[in-house]
Design a protein around this motif. Structure first.
Motif, PDB file in Angstrom:
ATOM      1  N   PRO A   1      -7.176  -6.901 -15.037  1.00  0.00           N
ATOM      2  CA  PRO A   1      -6.401  -6.421 -13.886  1.00  0.00           C
ATOM      3  C   PRO A   1      -5.671  -5.106 -14.168  1.00  0.00           C
ATOM      4  CG  PRO A   1      -5.923  -8.725 -14.308  1.00  0.00           C
ATOM      5  CD  PRO A   1      -6.761  -8.232 -15.431  1.00  0.00           C
TER       6      PRO A   1
ATOM      7  N   VAL B   1      -0.108  -1.822  -1.821  1.00  0.00           N
ATOM      8  CA  VAL B   1      -0.472  -3.195  -1.457  1.00  0.00           C
ATOM      9  C   VAL B   1       0.230  -4.187  -2.384  1.00  0.00           C
ATOM     10  CG1 VAL B   1      -2.374  -4.836  -1.275  1.00  0.00           C
ATOM     11  CG2 VAL B   1      -2.691  -2.480  -0.510  1.00  0.00           C
ATOM     12  N   LEU B   2       0.199  -3.922  -3.685  1.00  0.00           N
ATOM     13  CA  LEU B   2       0.875  -4.794  -4.649  1.00  0.00           C
ATOM     14  C   LEU B   2       2.376  -4.830  -4.376  1.00  0.00           C
ATOM     15  CD1 LEU B   2      -1.012  -3.752  -7.905  1.00  0.00           C
ATOM     16  CD2 LEU B   2      -1.323  -5.850  -6.584  1.00  0.00           C
TER      17      LEU B   2
ATOM     18  N   ASN C   1      -8.340  -2.330 -13.963  1.00  0.00           N
ATOM     19  CA  ASN C   1      -9.100  -2.142 -12.728  1.00  0.00           C
ATOM     20  C   ASN C   1      -8.310  -2.237 -11.427  1.00  0.00           C
ATOM     21  OD1 ASN C   1     -11.816  -1.929 -13.981  1.00  0.00           O
ATOM     22  ND2 ASN C   1     -11.278  -3.966 -14.712  1.00  0.00           N
ATOM     23  N   LEU C   2      -7.178  -2.909 -11.427  1.00  0.00           N
ATOM     24  CA  LEU C   2      -6.466  -3.127 -10.169  1.00  0.00           C
ATOM     25  C   LEU C   2      -5.295  -2.187  -9.952  1.00  0.00           C
ATOM     26  CD1 LEU C   2      -6.462  -7.016  -9.911  1.00  0.00           C
ATOM     27  CD2 LEU C   2      -8.013  -5.381  -8.857  1.00  0.00           C
ATOM     28  N   ILE C   3      -4.905  -1.441 -10.969  1.00  0.00           N
ATOM     29  CA  ILE C   3      -3.797  -0.504 -10.810  1.00  0.00           C
ATOM     30  C   ILE C   3      -4.376   0.868 -10.467  1.00  0.00           C
ATOM     31  CG2 ILE C   3      -1.751   0.508 -11.866  1.00  0.00           C
ATOM     32  CD1 ILE C   3      -1.557  -2.514 -11.565  1.00  0.00           C
ATOM     33  N   THR C   4      -4.460   1.134  -9.173  1.00  0.00           N
ATOM     34  CA  THR C   4      -4.955   2.425  -8.690  1.00  0.00           C
ATOM     35  C   THR C   4      -3.942   2.967  -7.678  1.00  0.00           C
ATOM     36  OG1 THR C   4      -6.178   1.504  -6.823  1.00  0.00           O
ATOM     37  CG2 THR C   4      -7.360   1.648  -8.927  1.00  0.00           C
ATOM     38  N   ARG C   5      -4.100   4.219  -7.334  1.00  0.00           N
ATOM     39  CA  ARG C   5      -3.185   4.813  -6.345  1.00  0.00           C
ATOM     40  C   ARG C   5      -3.223   4.055  -5.017  1.00  0.00           C
ATOM     41  NH1 ARG C   5      -0.800   9.344  -8.175  1.00  0.00           N
ATOM     42  NH2 ARG C   5      -1.888  10.513  -9.792  1.00  0.00           N
ATOM     43  N   GLY C   6      -4.377   3.536  -4.655  1.00  0.00           N
ATOM     44  CA  GLY C   6      -4.506   2.819  -3.389  1.00  0.00           C
ATOM     45  C   GLY C   6      -3.964   1.406  -3.412  1.00  0.00           C
ATOM     46  N   THR C   7      -3.965   0.761  -4.584  1.00  0.00           N
ATOM     47  CA  THR C   7      -3.518  -0.628  -4.645  1.00  0.00           C
ATOM     48  C   THR C   7      -2.026  -0.781  -4.892  1.00  0.00           C
ATOM     49  OG1 THR C   7      -4.035  -0.785  -6.999  1.00  0.00           O
ATOM     50  CG2 THR C   7      -5.745  -1.484  -5.442  1.00  0.00           C
ATOM     51  N   VAL C   8      -1.369   0.242  -5.407  1.00  0.00           N
ATOM     52  CA  VAL C   8       0.062   0.120  -5.713  1.00  0.00           C
ATOM     53  C   VAL C   8       0.883  -0.214  -4.459  1.00  0.00           C
ATOM     54  CG1 VAL C   8       2.101   1.350  -6.547  1.00  0.00           C
ATOM     55  CG2 VAL C   8      -0.027   1.471  -7.834  1.00  0.00           C
TER      56      VAL C   8
END
Length: 122
Positions: free
Chosen positions: A29, A41-42, A32-39
């Motif tokens: 995670p 959302v998280l 792969n899950l820490i991107t500019r787009g997911t921050v």
């Protein structure tokens, strides 16, 4: 709202058990899950779970604990957007360099937290 607290506890417990058994699964995670787009959302997810915990706290077995965790989730959700992606990426890279032992130790805290949340919600 207590079912949401139980769900959050089950998520903490399940994810932490997996990381304890296979510490490498805790790295995926972060990679792969820490991107500019997911921050964002998280951040919204953390704030949402935090609000749910604060609202559900009076009807749980451990209202002070659930309320404090909810407040911590709200603050951490807000701080994700405040600290910025670059600083968050540096922090996750620091975690990626940690040995498996550190992932196991922190997963024990997650197991305890999940169990306490489940206890509080039932």
């Amino acid at each position: 709202m207590t079912p949401i607290v139980a769900l959050l506890g089950a998520l903490f417990l399940a994810i932490s058990l997996v990381v304890f058994i296979r510490p490498g699964s805790g790295r995926w995670p972060l990679e792969n899950l820490i991107t500019r787009g997911t921050v964002p959302v998280l951040s919204i997810v953390r704030i949402g779970f935090g609000i749910a915990c604060v609202l559900a706290a009076p009807s749980t077995r451990l209202p002070g604990f659930v309320w404090a965790l909810g407040l911590l989730l709200i603050v951490s959700g807000i701080s994700l957007t405040v600290i910025g992606f670059d600083r968050l990426r540096r922090w996750t890279d620091w975690w990626l360099d940690k040995p498996d032992r550190d992932y196991r130790v922190w997963s024990l805290l997650g197991i305890l937290l999940g169990a306490l949340l489940i206890l509080a919600a039932t």
